[in-house]
Design a protein around this motif. Structure first.
Motif, PDB file in Angstrom:
ATOM      1  N   PHE A 137      -5.408   1.154   6.735  1.00 33.91           N
ATOM      2  CA  PHE A 137      -4.002   1.873   6.693  1.00 33.91           C
ATOM      3  C   PHE A 137      -4.138   2.785   7.672  1.00 33.91           C
ATOM      4  CE2 PHE A 137      -1.469   5.158   4.815  1.00 33.91           C
ATOM      5  CZ  PHE A 137      -0.487   4.267   4.158  1.00 33.91           C
ATOM      6  N   LYS A 138      -5.151   3.432   8.491  1.00 31.63           N
ATOM      7  CA  LYS A 138      -5.120   4.188   9.577  1.00 31.63           C
ATOM      8  C   LYS A 138      -4.514   3.302  10.737  1.00 31.63           C
ATOM      9  CE  LYS A 138      -6.027   7.743  12.062  1.00 31.63           C
ATOM     10  NZ  LYS A 138      -6.595   8.884  11.902  1.00 31.63           N
ATOM     11  N   ARG A 139      -5.061   2.039  10.888  1.00 29.98           N
ATOM     12  CA  ARG A 139      -4.780   1.078  11.790  1.00 29.98           C
ATOM     13  C   ARG A 139      -3.193   0.890  11.929  1.00 29.98           C
ATOM     14  NH1 ARG A 139      -7.248  -2.807  10.595  1.00 29.98           N
ATOM     15  NH2 ARG A 139      -5.885  -4.318   9.793  1.00 29.98           N
ATOM     16  N   TRP A 140      -2.734   0.684  10.446  1.00 30.61           N
ATOM     17  CA  TRP A 140      -1.193   0.281  10.187  1.00 30.61           C
ATOM     18  C   TRP A 140      -0.238   1.736  10.699  1.00 30.61           C
ATOM     19  CZ3 TRP A 140      -2.494  -1.421   4.676  1.00 30.61           C
ATOM     20  CH2 TRP A 140      -2.989  -2.765   4.774  1.00 30.61           C
ATOM     21  N   THR A 141      -0.630   2.618  10.308  1.00 36.63           N
ATOM     22  CA  THR A 141       0.247   3.963  10.152  1.00 36.63           C
ATOM     23  C   THR A 141       0.044   4.979  11.064  1.00 36.63           C
ATOM     24  OG1 THR A 141      -0.755   4.939   8.513  1.00 36.63           O
ATOM     25  CG2 THR A 141       0.840   3.159   7.674  1.00 36.63           C
ATOM     26  N   GLY A 142      -1.405   5.160  11.724  1.00 34.91           N
ATOM     27  CA  GLY A 142      -1.921   6.001  12.237  1.00 34.91           C
ATOM     28  C   GLY A 142      -2.296   7.371  11.582  1.00 34.91           C
ATOM     29  N   GLN A 143      -2.147   7.182   9.954  1.00 36.22           N
ATOM     30  CA  GLN A 143      -2.717   8.345   9.383  1.00 36.22           C
ATOM     31  C   GLN A 143      -3.358   7.597   7.948  1.00 36.22           C
ATOM     32  OE1 GLN A 143       1.954   8.508   7.223  1.00 36.22           O
ATOM     33  NE2 GLN A 143       0.747  10.448   7.687  1.00 36.22           N
ATOM     34  N   SER A 144      -3.960   8.638   7.443  1.00 35.09           N
ATOM     35  CA  SER A 144      -5.062   8.298   6.319  1.00 35.09           C
ATOM     36  C   SER A 144      -4.095   8.071   4.990  1.00 35.09           C
ATOM     37  CB  SER A 144      -5.980   9.203   6.019  1.00 35.09           C
ATOM     38  OG  SER A 144      -5.486  10.382   5.524  1.00 35.09           O
ATOM     39  N   PRO A 145      -4.529   7.292   4.123  1.00 32.48           N
ATOM     40  CA  PRO A 145      -3.967   7.175   2.743  1.00 32.48           C
ATOM     41  C   PRO A 145      -3.381   8.504   2.308  1.00 32.48           C
ATOM     42  CG  PRO A 145      -5.636   5.471   2.829  1.00 32.48           C
ATOM     43  CD  PRO A 145      -5.764   6.514   4.046  1.00 32.48           C
ATOM     44  N   ALA A 193     -12.728   0.192   3.800  1.00 28.02           N
ATOM     45  CA  ALA A 193     -12.242  -0.959   4.258  1.00 28.02           C
ATOM     46  C   ALA A 193     -10.664  -0.657   4.297  1.00 28.02           C
ATOM     47  CB  ALA A 193     -12.570  -2.200   3.662  1.00 28.02           C
ATOM     48  N   PHE A 194     -10.183  -0.246   3.115  1.00 28.19           N
ATOM     49  CA  PHE A 194      -8.945   0.177   2.834  1.00 28.19           C
ATOM     50  C   PHE A 194      -8.432   1.431   3.753  1.00 28.19           C
ATOM     51  CE2 PHE A 194      -5.539   2.564   0.460  1.00 28.19           C
ATOM     52  CZ  PHE A 194      -4.210   1.881   0.830  1.00 28.19           C
ATOM     53  N   ALA A 206       0.812  -1.290   0.030  1.00 26.27           N
ATOM     54  CA  ALA A 206      -0.155   0.124  -0.123  1.00 26.27           C
ATOM     55  C   ALA A 206       0.794   1.155   0.211  1.00 26.27           C
ATOM     56  CB  ALA A 206      -0.837  -0.091   1.184  1.00 26.27           C
ATOM     57  N   GLN A 207       2.055   1.276   0.695  1.00 29.24           N
ATOM     58  CA  GLN A 207       2.808   2.259   0.892  1.00 29.24           C
ATOM     59  C   GLN A 207       3.570   2.575  -0.389  1.00 29.24           C
ATOM     60  OE1 GLN A 207       4.978   1.025   4.220  1.00 29.24           O
ATOM     61  NE2 GLN A 207       4.174   2.760   5.600  1.00 29.24           N
ATOM     62  N   ILE A 238      -5.988   1.262  -6.307  1.00 26.87           N
ATOM     63  CA  ILE A 238      -5.119   0.894  -5.043  1.00 26.87           C
ATOM     64  C   ILE A 238      -6.064  -0.130  -4.164  1.00 26.87           C
ATOM     65  CG2 ILE A 238      -3.881   1.347  -2.974  1.00 26.87           C
ATOM     66  CD1 ILE A 238      -3.002   4.037  -4.425  1.00 26.87           C
ATOM     67  N   THR A 239      -7.127   0.342  -3.991  1.00 23.95           N
ATOM     68  CA  THR A 239      -8.011  -0.560  -3.053  1.00 23.95           C
ATOM     69  C   THR A 239      -8.418  -1.754  -3.629  1.00 23.95           C
ATOM     70  OG1 THR A 239      -9.072   1.515  -2.248  1.00 23.95           O
ATOM     71  CG2 THR A 239     -10.472  -0.746  -2.154  1.00 23.95           C
TER      72      THR A 239
END
Length: 345
Positions: A329-337, A324-325, A299-300, A313-314
């Protein structure tokens, strides 16, 4: 059953006696009685004096769970990391001190991780913008990740000693729940800390890897590496690839074709899904966690490309919809895509 044996062969237990002594004494400081420790582990203080003795790693979760019971609601792993001598992780702080740069510091940890425990797995996963030091130990499931908390805290303190205070960290991730208020963790690490993540990880700025250490000395570093080599030889340790390496390699290969199916991974490795799940579980992880990490890294990479829409990307990542994506992503990195994409420009 508590681990009662006081000595084992080097093939089954490589945990340093000093590390056991550290957590044993810490347990007493936090209110666990010596009588209770002896009843649960079979250990008395005199067992901790002989540094030639190799104590079983299974003692760690037993003692950590006693500490957690004595201190409910407290982040005892991080509290221990803030108080313990850096020698609790052996000769690593001295070896790291003379390394060339932060990258060399992290590679030293990865290369000689078996000096701490022959079951410990560390990997340095580098992407365009980040370098992620991932840490795994099968016993994490027995102590709820408290030993991992303490180890990551001690590594952070050791790096501070080597590099000085700086902004080299991006965030910290723990697989377990927090044992106290999140702000305590964030004060200790100085960066956002996320819980219930796929991995325990210290995430660094990629460009910080080239920063020199404060006391770089090539000759002394080679000398310290020699000491670490002797320790590995003494205990019969070898820097063999992680048992998960083949699984990770297969997942990475499949991710290039935007395939994130556990069934496909098992088929590619010529094993049943159940066998794959059992293999990964035996080494402290799950197939779902490994696939989550692959998705995050992909994703990154995709978000860096400004020509790709969020919808594209989704779809490539196998999510049913944008929402859902974005949530993942917010859970992984703490920020929105969108925020990540803006920051990456």
């Amino acid at each position: 059953m508590p681990a009662k044996s006081k000595q084992t062969s080097s093939n089954t237990a490589q945990t340093a006696t000093f590390a056991i002594a550290n957590i044993f004494n810490y347990a007493i400081r936090r209110g666990v009685s010596e009588q209770q420790l002896r009843a649960e582990t079979g250990l008395v203080r005199t067992d901790l004096i002989n540094h030639e003795t190799c104590l079983p790693a299974e003692l760690f979760p037993v003692i950590w769970n006693l500490v957690a019971q004595a201190c409910p609601g407290q982040p005892v792993g991080i509290q221990n990391a803030s108080e313990a001598p850096l020698s609790a992780i052996g000769v690593f702080p001295n070896a790291m001190k003379y390394a060339e740069n932060l990258h060399s510091v992290l590679q030293t940890l990865v290369c000689y991780r078996s000096v701490l425990s022959n079951q410990l797995s560390m990997e340095l996963v580098e992407s365009d913008g980040e370098a992620c030091l991932q840490i795994y130990h099968p016993l994490d499931v027995l102590d709820g990740g408290l030993a991992a908390e303490a180890l990551m805290g001690l590594i952070k303190r050791s790096i501070n000693q080597v590099m000085g205070q700086g902004d080299y960290l991006v965030r910290v991730e723990f697989a377990q729940r927090p044992y106290g208020l999140s702000r305590f963790y964030e004060t200790f690490f100085g960066v956002p800390v996320y819980f219930r993540q796929p991995y325990n990880a210290l995430v660094f700025h990629r460009d910080a890897l080239a920063r020199p250490t404060m006391h770089r000395d090539d000759d002394l570093f080679k000398y310290m590496q020699g000491n670490l080599d002797l320790l590995q030889d003494r205990w019969g340790l070898f820097d063999t690839p992680s048992p998960l390496a083949e699984v990770r390699s297969t997942i990475t290969h499949q991710a290039e074709f935007y395939q994130y199916s556990a069934e496909e991974i098992a088929r590619e490795m010529n094993m049943s899904l159940r066998s794959l799940q059992r293999l990964v579980s035996q080494h402290g992880s799950t197939v779902r966690q490994l696939l989550e990490q692959a998705r995050r890294e992909q994703a990154q990479q995709l978000l860096i490309d400004p020509t790709l829409s969020l919808e594209t990307i989704t779809t490539r990542l196998g999510y049913s919809n944008d929402r859902a994506f974005r949530r993942a992503f917010k859970r992984w990195t703490g920020q929105s895509p969108a925020a990540f994409r803006q920051q990456s420009r």
